[in-house]
Design an enzyme around this catalytic site. Structure first.
Site, PDB file in Angstrom:
ATOM      1  CB  SER A 120      20.525 -40.108  -5.905  1.00 45.95           C
ATOM      2  OG  SER A 120      21.640 -38.707  -5.241  1.00 45.95           O
ATOM      3  CB  ALA A 133      11.644 -37.574   2.394  1.00 44.06           C
ATOM      4  N   GLY A 134       9.879 -40.355   4.915  1.00 42.74           N
ATOM      5  CA  GLY A 134       9.321 -40.886   5.105  1.00 42.74           C
ATOM      6  C   GLY A 134       8.442 -40.346   6.450  1.00 42.74           C
ATOM      7  CB  ALA A 135      10.024 -39.267   9.620  1.00 49.74           C
ATOM      8  CD  GLU A 165      -1.313  -2.347   2.039  1.00 49.72           C
ATOM      9  OE1 GLU A 165      -2.373  -2.701   2.567  1.00 49.72           O
ATOM     10  OE2 GLU A 165      -0.190  -2.873   2.235  1.00 49.72           O
TER      11      GLU A 165
END
Length: 379
Positions: A173, A306-308, A57
Site C-alpha cells: 500500500s 476500520a470496518g469494525a 487566562e
C-alpha cells in the site's frame, strides 16, 4: 437584539485563533484562548499550550499586568473553578479586577460546568456565555465528548485510489497518496492522543505510527514531537514481534492482546472480548478515555479493523485521502463492511473537501437521520 456587539465577536474570533496554537500540545486538557480588552484596546493575549502549564487566562493576565483591572475577558471556554495542577482561572480573573467575562461555551467538565460563571457572578462580574459557541466546540470535540459521554472522539483515516481501493491484493500500500497528503496525516496524528491500529497493518507495513518533526511542516514541530501519541496495537492472538519497528520508537506502545503476555518496550493490556470473539472496541475506547484521558483517537488500520469501528457505530469522523490513480478490481476495498441491502447503507455528510497536492481529502460524519425516501436502487 443580540447581547453581543460586532466588537465582541471580533475579540472572540481572535481568542479562538489563539486557542488553535495549542491544537497539538494541550491534551488531555482543552484548547483555550483568551483576549483581554480595555477601552477598545487589546491589553493581553494568552492560550493554553501544555497540561500543567499556565491556562489561557493566566497567560493573558500576565501580559496585561495591572492594566487588567476594569477589563473585559473573552475566553473560548468557561474559566475553570477547581484546583487541579494550576489554580482556578475564575479566581485569577476576580483578583485581577476584570469587570466582564464573555465565554464562548460552558465547560463540559463536571468539576466546572457552570461553577466558574457562578463564582465570577458572585464576585459582581458581568458574565455571558454562547458567543461563537459552535466554533468553540470545533476546537475541542474530543474533550467535550469525553466529559459528556466517557468516550473519546474517533477519527478513521483511510487512503484510497479513485476506484476505492486501499492496497494491492498482496497488501502492498505504500504509497498511494503524495507528500502533501502524508504531511496532513502527520498533523492528524499530532492532534490525537492515541493512534489505534491492528496487527495486520503492523505485519504488512511495519509502521512506526509516530509524529515526525521533519514531516509536520510546522514552525513549532520540535515542541510538538515531544508529546508522541499513545500507539495502540490490537492483537488478540499475540502475533506482535519484539522486533517490530513500532516498539523501537519514542513514546509509549500499548499492546492489547489476550492472556498473560510480556513484550519488551510495550505496556500489555489484557483484552476484553466482545460476543463475536474479537476485541471489544467499546471497552477499548472507554479504557482509553478513563485511564489514559484520551480526547481524540485516530484509527489507522486496514479494511477489517476500520470496518469494525464503522459497523459498531463508533466513528465520529471519516477522513479519506483520494489519490488520482487506479489500483484495479483485484485490489483491497476501502472497508470490510458486510452489507447486503440498500437499506443497510451508511449515509454520510461531507463536512470538508480540500485538495492536497494531486490528492483530495474528504471529511465526513455519519448521517444518523438518513432520508426516509432513499429507495433500493437509487443513486
Amino acid at each position: 437584539m443580540s447581547e453581543w456587539s460586532i466588537e465582541d465577536t471580533t475579540y472572540m474570533e481572535e481568542a479562538i485563533q489563539l486557542a488553535r496554537q495549542g491544537l497539538y500540545t494541550t491534551h488531555p486538557n482543552p484548547r483555550v484562548g483568551c483576549v483581554l480588552v480595555k477601552e477598545g484596546n487589546i491589553i493581553g493575549r494568552g492560550f493554553h499550550l501544555r497540561a500543567g502549564e499556565g491556562h489561557a487566562e493566566v497567560n493573558a493576565l500576565k501580559e496585561a499586568g495591572d492594566a487588567a483591572r476594569g477589563a473585559t475577558a473573552y475566553v473560548t471556554l468557561e474559566p475553570c473553578s477547581h484546583y487541579g495542577r494550576t489554580p482556578p482561572c475564575a479566581v485569577g480573573l476576580i483578583k485581577a479586577g476584570v469587570v466582564r467575562v464573555v465565554s464562548a461555551m460552558q465547560d463540559p467538565n463536571p468539576e466546572v460546568a457552570g461553577r466558574g460563571i457562578q463564582m465570577l457572578q458572585h464576585a459582581g462580574i458581568d458574565c455571558s456565555v454562547g458567543l461563537l459557541n459552535a466554533q468553540s466546540h470545533d476546537l475541542n470535540p474530543g474533550f467535550i465528548k469525553r466529559m459528556e459521554t466517557g468516550m473519546p472522539w474517533v477519527r478513521v483515516k483511510l487512503a484510497m485510489s479513485l476506484d476505492g481501493r486501499t492496497a494491492m491484493q498482496s497488501g502492498e500500500s505504500q504509497w498511494i497518496t503524495g507528500t502533501p497528503a502524508r504531511q496532513d496525516v502527520q498533523r492528524l496524528r499530532a492532534r490525537s492522543a492515541a493512534i489505534v491500529t491492528g496487527i495486520g497493518s503492523i505485519q504488512l507495513d511495519d509502521s512506526s505510527l509516530t509524529v515526525r518533526e521533519a514531516e509536520l511542516g510546522l514552525d513549532n514541530a520540535a515542541e510538538i514531537v515531544k508529546q508522541q501519541p499513545l500507539r495502540v496495537v490490537l492483537d488478540s492472538t499475540g502475533q506482535l514481534s519484539p522486533a517490530a519497528k513500532i516498539l523501537q520508537q519514542p513514546g509509549r506502545t500499548l499492546w492489547v492482546t489476550s492472556g498473560e503476555r510480556e513484550m519488551p518496550h510495550a505496556q500489555v493490556l489484557a483484552a476484553q472480548q466482545a460476543s463475536d470473539g474479537r476485541i471489544d472496541l467499546h471497552w477499548l475506547l472507554r479504557y482509553l478515555a478513563a485511564t489514559e484521558q484520551t480526547n481524540e483517537v485516530l484509527v489507522e488500520a486496514g479494511a477489517q479493523l476500520a470496518g469494525a469501528f464503522v459497523e459498531a457505530g463508533l466513528v465520529d469522523e471519516l477522513i479519506v485521502y483520494m489519490a488520482p490513480t487506479l489500483l484495479g478490481s483485484d485490489a483491497r476495498p476501502l472497508l470490510q463492511l458486510p452489507l447486503d441491502k440498500m437499506a443497510q447503507q451508511k449515509r454520510l455528510i461531507m463536512t470538508d473537501l480540500r485538495q492536497l497536492g494531486d490528492d483530495l481529502r474528504l471529511t465526513y460524519r455519519f448521517d444518523n437521520n438518513p432520508e426516509s425516501d432513499v429507495e433500493e436502487g437509487s443513486v
